[in-house]
Design an enzyme around this catalytic site. Structure first.
Site, short mmCIF file in Angstrom:
data_model
loop_
_atom_site.label_atom_id
_atom_site.label_comp_id
_atom_site.label_asym_id
_atom_site.label_seq_id
_atom_site.Cartn_x
_atom_site.Cartn_y
_atom_site.Cartn_z
N GLY A 66 -21.51 -34.25 -35.29
CA GLY A 66 -20.88 -33.48 -36.29
C GLY A 66 -20.27 -34.21 -37.46
N CYS A 93 -22.58 -39.34 -30.67
CA CYS A 93 -21.95 -39.49 -31.91
C CYS A 93 -20.53 -38.95 -31.77
CB CYS A 93 -22.67 -39.20 -33.00
SG CYS A 93 -22.18 -40.03 -34.57
N TYR A 94 -20.20 -37.91 -32.62
CA TYR A 94 -19.04 -36.99 -32.46
C TYR A 94 -18.89 -36.74 -31.16
CZ TYR A 94 -15.41 -33.69 -33.74
OH TYR A 94 -14.13 -32.86 -33.92
N HIS A 185 -28.04 -41.58 -32.26
CA HIS A 185 -28.71 -40.41 -32.40
C HIS A 185 -29.78 -40.56 -31.45
CE1 HIS A 185 -26.17 -37.89 -34.74
NE2 HIS A 185 -25.72 -39.14 -35.40
N GLU A 187 -32.04 -37.99 -30.65
CA GLU A 187 -32.92 -36.89 -31.01
C GLU A 187 -33.53 -37.14 -32.24
OE1 GLU A 187 -29.41 -37.31 -31.36
OE2 GLU A 187 -28.70 -35.82 -32.83
N ASP A 244 -46.78 -14.78 -35.09
CA ASP A 244 -45.44 -14.30 -34.34
C ASP A 244 -45.48 -12.92 -33.92
OD1 ASP A 244 -44.78 -16.66 -35.21
OD2 ASP A 244 -43.25 -16.22 -36.70
N LYS A 396 -41.44 -22.40 -33.15
CA LYS A 396 -42.77 -22.09 -33.70
C LYS A 396 -43.98 -22.54 -32.76
CE LYS A 396 -45.22 -19.96 -36.98
NZ LYS A 396 -45.05 -18.80 -37.57
N1 GLN Z 1 -17.43 -37.91 -38.09
C1 GLN Z 1 -18.00 -38.85 -37.16
C2 GLN Z 1 -18.18 -40.29 -37.79
O1 GLN Z 1 -18.23 -40.52 -38.90
C3 GLN Z 1 -19.14 -38.24 -36.47
C4 GLN Z 1 -20.30 -38.49 -37.31
C5 GLN Z 1 -21.58 -37.86 -36.29
O2 GLN Z 1 -21.47 -37.42 -35.53
N2 GLN Z 1 -22.62 -38.05 -36.90
O3 GLN Z 1 -18.07 -41.21 -36.79
#
Ligand code: GLN
Length: 540
Positions: A66, A93-94, A185, A187, A244, A396
């Site tokens: 986030g 991450c966040y 990340h 994903e 769809d 999709k």
């Molecule tokens: N804001 C947080 C950071 O900069 C998380 C960033 C993120 O989740 N991509 O570390």
């Protein structure tokens, strides 16, 4: 909402489900996507979701990335009850920072941001528990980082599971509980082994069954529709010939047969022979109870003389569509009520897909109100219909797989998107029956050649547009002053950005020759070489 308790058999009650709590990262939906590719069912909800309001229990929870910093006063935080659910949790991450914050408030701004590739060093743990997430990954795998904050030290009872040159806490895990955090990340495609890691979490750690397949979804969804609609209820829905609406209609037909009423409105600006073909496929081929309404005259009558503003065309077509659909629905409802099949039409079928749902529930910021998704708002005035959305859990490509599974012909399943206002917005300038004829015939030839060259599935969308200009040509020794066709073909994965397709010269030569020879009124053909942005895919 996905948590709607009025839904008798939602997929999260049938399938082992991972819950993704979204903190507003632009990649959150990709987490869902990746897990589904492993046949694990997964649902996303905003990070503000109260667990006491959740009517089902996930097998595991993923906290997404986030844009906030966990130490900000107005930073979003997960319902602490998530840590008492007793299911594995993975923070990305966040999400990692959120776990660390919950257990020790030890996150702060780093000296520099870390953005881009990094190489992971996996800390082998002697007891073999905390590094289960990295099973099958070697040292030095490439991962993708995008953060500015970092942990100052480890929360109590946590261990470091991975590091990178810049990030001493690239991976952390609780020494006893199944709590994991990763700073990178998994994903995104820039983390090539990210899929393995997500699978390790969902399948090995959370023990999810990998049974989210379209074959199984069909049975589950048919049972759900039957339970919702009951043995008398009737459903109405518009079909367009697109993938769809066809898949949704076929599913309804399998579930409730004749009690599903499909309506195809012929607005006079469908593709060449489209209304006829859709009728054939849907009724003879798929056994769907279909009413075709030919309202071309009404549509074309209202479009007459509209030359200035493309938005006006769209509005006229949209409003006329609602009007015609409403009249038809009332007629069908009156007939149905009078017949022995009885039961009132109570439901309206809508082909909503999961990306629309995600769009409406993703976390937009601490103060943003989450907009509700359902908004039938008087579409069928006076009929008070409830919405039924059998595709609302699907992406999709899952819809396409489902279509194949339901026996829908390949060429329909892989059909290019076609706009609601049809070729009216591909005829620049006034839409007259003559202009419709020209645009239709040219489009037909272009698509026929694309298919013959085996390019249809490589191209995301292709069509012929009719320009509101005339050019001079010589045909059969005679000077002509005729119209210009512009061909457009684009490749794209998400329709947000797109690039024009690089046909070879021979192909373009052939298409151009055929259009000029076979379509009366055209003396020139041009190819649109504008990408999106700055262009749009359609021309109006
Ligand atoms: N804001 C947080 C950071 O900069 C998380 C960033 C993120 O989740 N991509 O570390």
């Amino acid at each position: 909402m996905a948590t709607d308790t009025s839904d008798p058999i939602p997929p999260h009650k049938t399938f082992d489900t991972i819950l993704v709590l979204d903190f507003g990262s632009q990649y959150s939906h990709l987490i869902t996507r990746r897990l589904r590719e492993h046949n694990v069912y997964c649902e996303m909800l905003p990070c503000t979701q109260k667990l006491s309001e959740l009517s089902w229990k996930p097998k595991g929870v993923i906290l997404s990335g986030g844009p906030y910093s966990v130490y900000w006063d107005d930073a979003p935080h997960v319902d602490p009850a998530v840590f008492d659910l007793n299911v594995p949790i993975l923070g990305i991450c966040y999400g990692l920072q959120e776990i660390a914050w919950h257990f020790g408030k030890n996150v702060h701004a780093g000296e520099k941001r870390e953005y881009g590739h990094a190489y992971l060093k996996i800390e082998k743990q002697r007891d073999g528990h905390v590094d289960r997430l990295f099973k099958g990954l070697e040292d030095d795998v490439e991962v993708w980082m995008s953060h500015g904050d970092k942990l100052s030290n480890m929360p109590e009872d946590f261990a470091i599971t991975a590091t990178t040159a810049n990030a001493p806490f690239a991976g952390i895990a609780h020494k006893q509980k199944m709590l994991y955090g990763i700073q990178f990340h998994p994903e995104v495609t820039h983390t090539p082994k990210g899929r393995v890691l997500l699978r390790n979490f969902a399948v090995d750690i959370c023990q999810c069954k990998t049974d989210w397949t379209m074959g199984k979804f069909v049975d589950q969804e048919i049972a759900r529709i039957r339970a919702l609609v009951g043995d008398k209820g009737q459903v109405i829905g518009a079909v367009s010939g697109g993938v769809d609406s066809t898949v949704a209609a076929k599913l309804m037909q399998e579930a409730i047969g004749e009690r599903f009423h499909a309506v195809l409105v012929d607005n006079g600006v469908l593709r060449l022979n489209e209304a006829k073909q859709v009728k054939e496929t849907l009724t003879k081929g798929l056994g769907i109870n279909l009413t075709v309404v030919d309202a071309s005259d009404r549509f074309l009558g209202r479009l007459k003389g509209v030359t200035d503003d493309p938005e006006k065309k769209r509005k006229i077509i949209g409003n006329t569509f609602i009007e015609v659909f409403q009249e038809t629905a009332k007629k069908i409802a009156a007939d149905a009520a009078g017949s022995s099949r009885a039961g009132e039409i109570e439901w309206l079928l809508q082909g909503t897909l999961y990306p629309d749902v995600i769009e409406s529930i993703s976390f937009k910021g601490p103060s943003a109100t989450i907009k509700t998704h359902h908004n039938v708002g008087g579409l069928l005035e006076g009929m008070h219909l409830k919405l039924i959305e059998p595709l609302r859990e699907l992406f999709k490509d899952e819809v396409r797989e489902l279509g194949t599974n339901l026996g829908i012909p390949e060429d329909l399943v892989w059909r290019h998107p076609f706009p609601g206002p049809g070729i009216a917005i591909r005829i620049l300038g006034e839409v007259t029956p003559e202009q419709v004829r020209i645009a239709r015939e040219a489009d037909y030839i272009f698509i026929e050649e694309i298919k013959a060259a085996g390019l249809y599935r490589k191209i995301s969308q292709a069509f012929a547009a009719l320009l509101p200009v005339k050019a001079v040509g010589v045909m059969g020794d005679k000077r002509v002053h005729d119209q210009v066709i512009a061909l457009r073909a684009v490749e794209t994965s998400d329709f947000m950005t797109a690039d024009w397709y690089p046909f070879d010269g021979d192909f373009l030569k052939k298409v151009s020759r055929r259009i000029v020879n076979e379509v009366e009124g055209v003396c020139r053909v041009v190819y649109d070489i504008t990408s999106k942005p700055p262009g749009t895919i359609e021309m109006e």
